[in-house]
Design an enzyme around this catalytic site. Structure first.
Site, PDB file in Angstrom:
ATOM      1  N   HIS A  96       0.911  -1.364  -0.082  1.00 49.16           N
ATOM      2  CA  HIS A  96       0.163   0.017   0.258  1.00 49.16           C
ATOM      3  C   HIS A  96       0.931   1.576  -0.178  1.00 49.16           C
ATOM      4  O   HIS A  96       1.773   1.600   0.293  1.00 49.16           O
ATOM      5  CB  HIS A  96      -1.131   0.634   1.559  1.00 49.16           C
ATOM      6  CG  HIS A  96      -1.790   1.278   1.188  1.00 49.16           C
ATOM      7  ND1 HIS A  96      -1.814   2.457   1.297  1.00 49.16           N
ATOM      8  CD2 HIS A  96      -2.908   1.184   0.282  1.00 49.16           C
ATOM      9  CE1 HIS A  96      -2.366   3.247   1.295  1.00 49.16           C
ATOM     10  NE2 HIS A  96      -3.706   2.228   1.334  1.00 49.16           N
ATOM     11  N   GLU A 168      -3.756   1.841  -7.337  1.00 53.87           N
ATOM     12  CA  GLU A 168      -4.499   3.410  -6.138  1.00 53.87           C
ATOM     13  C   GLU A 168      -3.351   4.035  -6.806  1.00 53.87           C
ATOM     14  O   GLU A 168      -2.418   4.786  -5.743  1.00 53.87           O
ATOM     15  CB  GLU A 168      -4.256   2.900  -4.333  1.00 53.87           C
ATOM     16  CG  GLU A 168      -5.337   1.125  -4.631  1.00 53.87           C
ATOM     17  CD  GLU A 168      -5.594   1.464  -3.177  1.00 53.87           C
ATOM     18  OE1 GLU A 168      -6.801   1.141  -2.438  1.00 53.87           O
ATOM     19  OE2 GLU A 168      -4.754   1.834  -2.314  1.00 53.87           O
TER      20      GLU A 168
HETATM   21  P1  PGA Z   1      -9.515   5.908   0.920  1.00 54.73           P
HETATM   22  O1  PGA Z   1      -8.161   4.947   1.056  1.00 54.73           O
HETATM   23  O2  PGA Z   1     -10.775   5.377   0.312  1.00 54.73           O
HETATM   24  O3  PGA Z   1      -9.795   6.188   2.493  1.00 54.73           O
HETATM   25  O4  PGA Z   1      -8.733   7.069  -0.355  1.00 54.73           O
HETATM   26  C1  PGA Z   1      -7.695   3.577  -0.096  1.00 54.73           C
HETATM   27  C2  PGA Z   1      -7.234   3.184  -0.312  1.00 54.73           C
HETATM   28  O5  PGA Z   1      -5.997   3.316   0.391  1.00 54.73           O
HETATM   29  O6  PGA Z   1      -6.864   1.046  -0.303  1.00 54.73           O
END
Ligand code: PGA
Length: 261
Positions: A96, A168
């Site tokens: 992540h 992401e």
């Molecule tokens: P968020 O997080 O929807 O709170 O932006 C998403 C993620 O980091 O997977």
């Protein structure tokens, strides 16, 4: 055909057992019996056992937000992968953006973690995405290509097909709005083209690419209408059973035509 998947990582947003159990019970009640969408929750490590007990009778699976690449030994503060497996974890989030930025994880670490998760027969959910600076400098494609190559390096074809790629974009995490749905579709198409070029059509058609970054009940509709968006990875806006349920049901409605199971 790629089965639609909606998962959520609670990060460290949920910071008490009581809060986590309430949320899991609420989600379980609203969507626990849905079969057409694969679903998972990734709580913090110490909560996994209780969440597993809460979810075991339905169709929502669970997993962890990280994995240690060592099997056992003098690694203070780490969690042995076998224990995650024993806790019934099916999914392991890897790489992540927050782990890359705050805990110094490199593509090389991520490569090792993917292999480790697979070795323990758990599904890696590998986060990839360009930063704001990459986007500004027009090198987002280079970043994504590199991250895909590291994540899948040296895997057998059958192993590759198990991996879930979570696109992401770093600049869309923790914001009020997700990335634009058409932009996301273009990037997912680009990622699939990398997969096809590097590993062949079969792999490119089977690997699931999901989107994460400020996904909400409101924007989940546009996102899941996109052909190459195989599901969603939900953060803050899924920390409420009703919202998570809406997101799952929206994905189900938009993707149902294509899914053969
Ligand atoms: P968020 O997080 O929807 O709170 O932006 C998403 C993620 O980091 O997977």
């Amino acid at each position: 055909m790629r089965k639609t998947i909606v998962g959520t990582s609670w990060k460290m947003h949920i910071h008490s057992m009581e809060e986590g159990m309430k949320l899991a019970a609420g989600i379980h009640r609203l969507v626990g019996q849905i079969e057409a969408v694969e679903m998972f929750i990734l709580p913090t490590y110490p909560m996994i056992l209780s969440i597993a007990k809460e979810l075991e009778k339905g169709n929502i699976r669970w997993g962890a937000q990280n994995i240690c690449v060592m099997d056992k030994g003098p690694y203070t503060g780490e969690v042995p992968p076998l224990i995650l497996k024993e806790l019934g974890c099916r999914y392991i989030e890897i790489g992540h953006a927050e782990r890359r930025a705050m805990f110094g994880e490199t593509d090389n670490d991520i490569y090792k973690k993917v292999r480790c998760a697979l070795a323990y027969d758990m599904i890696p959910v590998v986060c990839i995405g360009e930063t704001e600076a990459d986007k500004r400098d027009h090198v987002g494609n280079v970043r994504l290509h590199t991250q895909v190559l590291w994540a899948l390096n040296g895997l057998q074809i059958e192993e590759m097909k198990k991996v879930i790629l979570a696109y992401e974009p770093v600049w869309a995490i923790g914001k009020t709005e997700a990335a634009d749905a058409q932009y996301v579709e273009n990037i997912h198409g680009y990622i699939r083209s990398i997969l096809e070029r590097e590993y062949g059509k079969d792999v490119s058609q089977e690997i699931r690419i999901i989107y994460g970054g400020s996904v909400s009940a409101e924007n989940s509709g546009q996102l899941t209408k996109q052909e190459n968006v195989d599901g969603l990875f939900v953060g803050r806006f899924g920390l409420n059973p009703e919202n998570f349920s809406k997101i799952v049901k929206t994905a189900m409605a938009n993707k149902s035509k294509g899914w053969r199971g």
